[in-house]
Design a protein around this motif. Structure first.
Motif, PDB file in Angstrom:
ATOM      1  N   ARG A  54      24.614  32.425  36.688  1.00 53.57           N
ATOM      2  CA  ARG A  54      25.093  31.316  36.299  1.00 53.57           C
ATOM      3  C   ARG A  54      25.877  31.463  34.930  1.00 53.57           C
ATOM      4  N   SER A  55      25.425  32.550  34.110  1.00 51.20           N
ATOM      5  CA  SER A  55      26.175  32.823  32.900  1.00 51.20           C
ATOM      6  C   SER A  55      27.313  33.638  33.043  1.00 51.20           C
ATOM      7  N   VAL A  56      27.963  34.030  34.311  1.00 49.92           N
ATOM      8  CA  VAL A  56      28.770  34.831  34.786  1.00 49.92           C
ATOM      9  C   VAL A  56      30.156  33.752  35.163  1.00 49.92           C
ATOM     10  N   ALA A  57      31.461  34.177  34.660  1.00 52.40           N
ATOM     11  CA  ALA A  57      32.609  33.211  35.349  1.00 52.40           C
ATOM     12  C   ALA A  57      33.686  34.236  35.712  1.00 52.40           C
ATOM     13  N   VAL A  58      34.554  33.720  36.541  1.00 55.59           N
ATOM     14  CA  VAL A  58      35.573  34.530  36.755  1.00 55.59           C
ATOM     15  C   VAL A  58      36.900  33.678  36.758  1.00 55.59           C
ATOM     16  N   TYR A  59      38.069  34.320  36.238  1.00 57.51           N
ATOM     17  CA  TYR A  59      39.210  33.484  36.352  1.00 57.51           C
ATOM     18  C   TYR A  59      40.466  34.368  37.072  1.00 57.51           C
ATOM     19  N   LEU A  60      41.073  33.684  37.953  1.00 55.31           N
ATOM     20  CA  LEU A  60      42.269  34.349  38.665  1.00 55.31           C
ATOM     21  C   LEU A  60      43.539  33.746  38.364  1.00 55.31           C
ATOM     22  N   GLY A  61      44.347  34.324  37.826  1.00 57.71           N
ATOM     23  CA  GLY A  61      45.518  34.215  37.482  1.00 57.71           C
ATOM     24  C   GLY A  61      46.714  34.181  38.701  1.00 57.71           C
ATOM     25  N   ASN A  62      47.998  33.362  38.204  1.00 61.62           N
ATOM     26  CA  ASN A  62      48.984  33.392  39.343  1.00 61.62           C
ATOM     27  C   ASN A  62      49.459  34.536  39.656  1.00 61.62           C
ATOM     28  N   PRO A  63      49.526  35.811  39.029  1.00 56.79           N
ATOM     29  CA  PRO A  63      50.193  36.764  39.939  1.00 56.79           C
ATOM     30  C   PRO A  63      49.224  37.279  40.711  1.00 56.79           C
ATOM     31  N   ALA A  64      47.963  37.062  40.924  1.00 59.68           N
ATOM     32  CA  ALA A  64      46.979  37.379  41.975  1.00 59.68           C
ATOM     33  C   ALA A  64      47.713  36.851  43.297  1.00 59.68           C
ATOM     34  N   ALA A  65      48.119  35.918  43.409  1.00 64.65           N
ATOM     35  CA  ALA A  65      48.807  35.236  44.692  1.00 64.65           C
ATOM     36  C   ALA A  65      49.926  36.064  45.056  1.00 64.65           C
ATOM     37  N   HIS A  66      50.522  36.846  44.194  1.00 62.02           N
ATOM     38  CA  HIS A  66      51.667  37.657  44.788  1.00 62.02           C
ATOM     39  C   HIS A  66      51.408  39.208  44.991  1.00 62.02           C
ATOM     40  N   THR A  67      50.152  39.444  45.067  1.00 62.58           N
ATOM     41  CA  THR A  67      49.728  40.662  45.380  1.00 62.58           C
ATOM     42  C   THR A  67      48.691  40.898  46.707  1.00 62.58           C
ATOM     43  N   MET A  68      48.753  41.848  47.221  1.00 56.94           N
ATOM     44  CA  MET A  68      47.693  42.070  48.595  1.00 56.94           C
ATOM     45  C   MET A  68      46.447  42.014  47.976  1.00 56.94           C
ATOM     46  N   ALA A  69      46.029  42.785  46.572  1.00 62.90           N
ATOM     47  CA  ALA A  69      44.760  43.104  46.203  1.00 62.90           C
ATOM     48  C   ALA A  69      44.256  41.600  46.041  1.00 62.90           C
ATOM     49  N   GLY A  70      44.999  40.879  45.406  1.00 58.67           N
ATOM     50  CA  GLY A  70      44.438  39.280  44.927  1.00 58.67           C
ATOM     51  C   GLY A  70      44.023  38.606  46.114  1.00 58.67           C
ATOM     52  N   ALA A  71      44.769  38.687  47.506  1.00 60.78           N
ATOM     53  CA  ALA A  71      44.435  38.148  48.374  1.00 60.78           C
ATOM     54  C   ALA A  71      43.307  38.523  49.105  1.00 60.78           C
ATOM     55  N   LEU A  72      43.187  39.961  49.396  1.00 63.31           N
ATOM     56  CA  LEU A  72      42.100  40.677  50.094  1.00 63.31           C
ATOM     57  C   LEU A  72      40.887  40.874  49.447  1.00 63.31           C
ATOM     58  N   TYR A  73      40.961  40.985  47.923  1.00 62.80           N
ATOM     59  CA  TYR A  73      39.529  41.395  47.222  1.00 62.80           C
ATOM     60  C   TYR A  73      39.165  40.261  46.317  1.00 62.80           C
ATOM     61  N   GLY A  74      39.932  39.245  46.124  1.00 59.85           N
ATOM     62  CA  GLY A  74      39.453  38.147  45.221  1.00 59.85           C
ATOM     63  C   GLY A  74      38.113  37.703  45.780  1.00 59.85           C
ATOM     64  N   ALA A  75      37.965  37.177  46.872  1.00 57.04           N
ATOM     65  CA  ALA A  75      37.011  36.379  47.601  1.00 57.04           C
ATOM     66  C   ALA A  75      35.895  37.391  47.629  1.00 57.04           C
ATOM     67  N   PRO A  76      35.940  38.433  47.962  1.00 57.05           N
ATOM     68  CA  PRO A  76      34.642  39.495  47.872  1.00 57.05           C
ATOM     69  C   PRO A  76      34.238  39.759  46.535  1.00 57.05           C
ATOM     70  N   LEU A  77      34.988  39.790  45.563  1.00 60.88           N
ATOM     71  CA  LEU A  77      34.489  39.786  44.103  1.00 60.88           C
ATOM     72  C   LEU A  77      33.973  38.602  43.631  1.00 60.88           C
ATOM     73  N   ILE A  78      34.338  37.589  44.157  1.00 60.36           N
ATOM     74  CA  ILE A  78      33.694  36.173  43.755  1.00 60.36           C
ATOM     75  C   ILE A  78      32.221  36.159  44.399  1.00 60.36           C
ATOM     76  N   ARG A  79      32.290  36.622  45.772  1.00 58.24           N
ATOM     77  CA  ARG A  79      30.955  36.608  46.165  1.00 58.24           C
ATOM     78  C   ARG A  79      29.887  37.448  45.605  1.00 58.24           C
ATOM     79  N   ALA A  80      30.469  38.731  45.162  1.00 56.19           N
ATOM     80  CA  ALA A  80      29.662  39.642  44.593  1.00 56.19           C
ATOM     81  C   ALA A  80      29.082  39.057  43.110  1.00 56.19           C
ATOM     82  N   LEU A  81      29.992  38.556  42.492  1.00 55.04           N
ATOM     83  CA  LEU A  81      29.645  38.025  41.283  1.00 55.04           C
ATOM     84  C   LEU A  81      28.356  36.923  41.246  1.00 55.04           C
ATOM     85  N   GLY A  82      28.248  36.361  42.498  1.00 49.40           N
ATOM     86  CA  GLY A  82      27.083  35.339  42.580  1.00 49.40           C
ATOM     87  C   GLY A  82      27.269  34.101  41.860  1.00 49.40           C
TER      88      GLY A  82
END
Length: 698
Positions: free
Chosen positions: A94-122
């Protein structure tokens, strides 16, 4: 010399580019791709500067680790080891946070790996630029159509009447409406005898091109839209052509918002309100479109809801020339679970979740407030919230309190200077590109893939960086892409031999082959200029995911917010309010380090009506004060802005920056003045337009 083709990744227009490179990989020329069936050679100053941006000498080439006030370059393995040690010390997710910026919507990486990263952070402490921009549209669409990405867009190429509110596509190139050469498409409406009306507190470049410009007080768009809805009902002008639920509830909600009443609140004359409603109803085809100016205000979700209420009441929802639903080549069937918000709430202010995110307006609260779940560990990806979030000065101070911060970012900027580790993604031309998000909002169905142009040279791709962070956070090992592919194919009940040199390419191939057109990566490679997949087609009721199976015209939580709107009706508006503005040669905070994109009209000035300059006794500069901050700003008197309104562009404030060009053109941050306590209630979106301020001489 080598000539290559790729999609521009710098804004939402997805224009095709033709680039020329010399033997060293240096970009010598950038032009519009005339063979692209969607953009047809259109290019803007941002796209023309892609080479300079990509080769920016201030762009980080290797990971940085901070030792006190000093930075040192390290190897990739050393950087990941530092992150792994820090994450191993986290005892409470619960002490972990993630922030995704605007350019992430303009990359394949942001679209494909953002959600798995969030799930992994728990963690549920998920924040992004969406709650500083577009969340009201997602919430309104989710409640009306059952899915937050089922967003109808104006069928620009066939409409006969376009009403735009809070949108300036001649500067922004369009948003949540992917349309290369937006200016040309607007001109074409007029050439075929149609009409374009722009409602905005400023006479923008878009308003100047339109047939008509209507001034409106900032923050009052929902009142104006309700006035149009009221008129349609009162004059018997409604023509609903799809199955809806809640028509009578909308009629009742609109009853108090007569043209006379809303005229007092909006500054739009009563007769104009009535005329616009009649014109919408009478047009052979029409679309209402509203964007960031209407999202980033106190009643942003109501405004976005009423846009599609109007499209529905005039019979223009899901019909050619109206507001239609695109069908992207990678579109997957949506969940059958009805859309909802508020599945959890923020720890400090109790603000509800929307789309799996909490409002960025409360991130500083979560860092500053002690107790169980206090945010101590932050991951940022392609974001600069110190400049883009409300009350950025407070957030700047809050970041100093973190125990550890890791940033995936190409720059040492106002936010990443607080990081302990910065992991820079590769250059644009070293990365493959496919617009997963933006093609879902395209005004014509289209697909295009851009393979990498330059080799990675032994460094990880952005997708590999995010995948490695996800593996560190989860404590697992293995191939993330292989895992996602296996799970997806099992769910689909199919077996596929996938193409692609990387995991990201194989996942794209899978999504294309499972998609509605049954395309493939090979097919897109055979068509480097892109594939025209045809005009938008009617899609209702098939794409609805509502519990009723109909368009929900009157969602309960939006009707509840109408009561709040009514309470404000009799309140006198503030004497002076602040709004933002877009620049053609800029996109938020990350494009101010290219010399060809700063200067000229792209400057950080306070636009103000000359009558207000005289009334307040101003000369040259002014001090602008809000509930949370104070700035001294250079004035730009202009008749193009309403009296009682001042405007600052977004994303500036680079004083002392490590980026040389940006530091030479620092400007001031408008978000020194925006209040993180002010949000749009249903979506949690920050309020950047209609901010009460005082303006006085220094």
């Amino acid at each position: 010399m080598t000539t290559v083709h790729r999609t521009c990744p710098l804004c939402e227009a997805v224009c095709g580019l033709t680039l020329t490179l010399d033997d060293s990989g240096h970009v010598t020329s950038v032009k519009g791709d005339k063979d692209d069936p969607f953009s047809k050679g259109f290019i803007c100053p941002k796209g023309a500067s892609l080479g300079r941006l990509d080769e920016d000498p201030d762009r980080l080439r290797a990971p940085l680790v901070r030792d006190g006030d000093q930075w040192r370059e390290v190897t990739w393995e050393a950087a990941f080891d530092t992150v792994a040690r820090a994450f191993a010390a986290v005892r409470d997710r619960r002490s972990v946070a993630v922030y995704l910026g605007n350019p992430a919507a303009h990359t394949m990486a942001g679209a494909l790996y953002g959600a798995p990263l969030i799930r992994a952070l728990g963690t549920r402490n998920v924040y992004s630029a969406s709650t500083a921009d577009q969340m009201p549209k997602h919430v309104a669409s989710g409640l009306m159509f059952g899915h937050p990405l089922r967003i109808p867009v104006p069928d620009l190429d066939r409409t006969g009447y376009l009403l735009m509110l809070g949108a300036n596509p001649l500067e922004s190139n369009g948003s949540l409406c992917t349309a290369p050469d937006f200016p040309g498409r607007l001109k074409a409406i007029r050439r075929r005898g149609g009409k374009v009306v722009v409602v905005d507190p400023r006479r923008t470049r878009t308003a100047a091109l339109a047939d008509e410009h209507v001034f409106v007080r900032p923050g009052a768009d929902a009142y104006l839209l309700f006035g149009l809805v009221h008129t349609l009902f009162a004059e018997g002008l409604t023509t609903v052509s799809c199955e809806v639920k809640g028509l009578e509830e909308v009629r009742g909600a609109a009853r108090p918002f007569t043209p006379e009443v809303v005229a007092r609140r909006t500054g739009v004359p009563e007769e104009t309100v009535v005329r616009l409603a009649r014109e919408l109803a009478a047009a052979p085809s029409a679309a209402v479109y509203a964007r960031i100016g209407t999202c980033t205000q106190e009643f942003g979700t109501l405004a976005q809801w009423l846009v599609d209420v109007l499209n529905t009441l005039t019979g223009n929802l899901d019909r050619p020339g109206g507001a239609m639903f695109p069908m992207a080549a990678t579109e997957a069937p949506g969940s059958r679970r009805p859309y909802t918000t508020g599945r959890w709430r923020s720890r400090v202010r109790g603000l509800p979740e929307a789309n799996g995110e909490l409002p960025v307006a409360t991130l500083a609260d979560e860092i500053e407030t002690p107790g169980e779940g206090q945010v101590r560990f932050l991951v940022t990806v392609a974001g600069n919230p110190v400049l883009s979030a409300p009350n950025g000065a407070r957030l700047d101070r809050a970041f100093e309190r973190l125990d550890f911060m890791v940033s995936v970012d190409p720059y040492l900027n106002e936010t990443t200077r607080h990081a302990n580790v910065i992991l820079p993604p590769p250059r644009v031309l070293q990365s493959g590109h496919y617009d997963f998000a933006l093609l879902g909002f395209a005004v014509r169905n289209y697909a295009r893939y851009s393979p990498p142009i330059l080799p990675l040279g032994g460094r990880p791709s952005e997708g590999e960086i995010l995948a490695r962070l996800a593996m560190i956070a989860s404590g697992l090992e293995g191939d993330l892409d292989a895992f996602v592919i296996d799970q997806t194919l099992q769910k689909a009940g199919v077996e596929l031999e996938l193409d692609g040199e990387t995991g990201a390419e194989r996942r794209l191939d899978m999504m294309l082959r499972l998609g509605p057109y049954e395309l493939s990566l090979a097919k897109l490679r055979e068509n480097p200029h892109g594939l025209d997949l045809g005009p938008l087609e009617p899609r209702l009721p098939g794409i609805l995911r509502t519990a009723s199976g109909r368009v929900e015209l009157a969602p309960a939580q939006l009707l509840e917010d109408v009561e709040r709107l009514k309470e404000r009706l009799e309140q006198a508006p503030p004497e002076m309010v602040l709004i933002g503005r877009r620049h053609l040669r800029s996109n938020n905070s990350w494009m101010h380090n290219v010399s060809t994109l700063v200067g000229g009209s792209n400057t950080c000035t306070l636009q103000i009506n000359p009558a207000d300059v005289a009334r307040l006794g101003l000369d040259g500069q002014a001090v602008v004060t809000s509930a949370v901050g104070r700035l001294t700003v250079t004035l730009e008197p202009t008749e193009t802005i309403m009296r009682g309104v001042v405007s600052l562009p977004h994303g500036w404030g680079h004083a002392g920056s490590a980026q040389a060009v940006a530091a030479g053109h620092p400007g001031v941050s408008a978000n020194t003045l925006t209040d993180d306590a002010a949000i749009d209630v249903p979506s949690g979106n920050a309020v950047f337009n209609g901010v009460p301020v005082t303006v006085e001489a220094p």
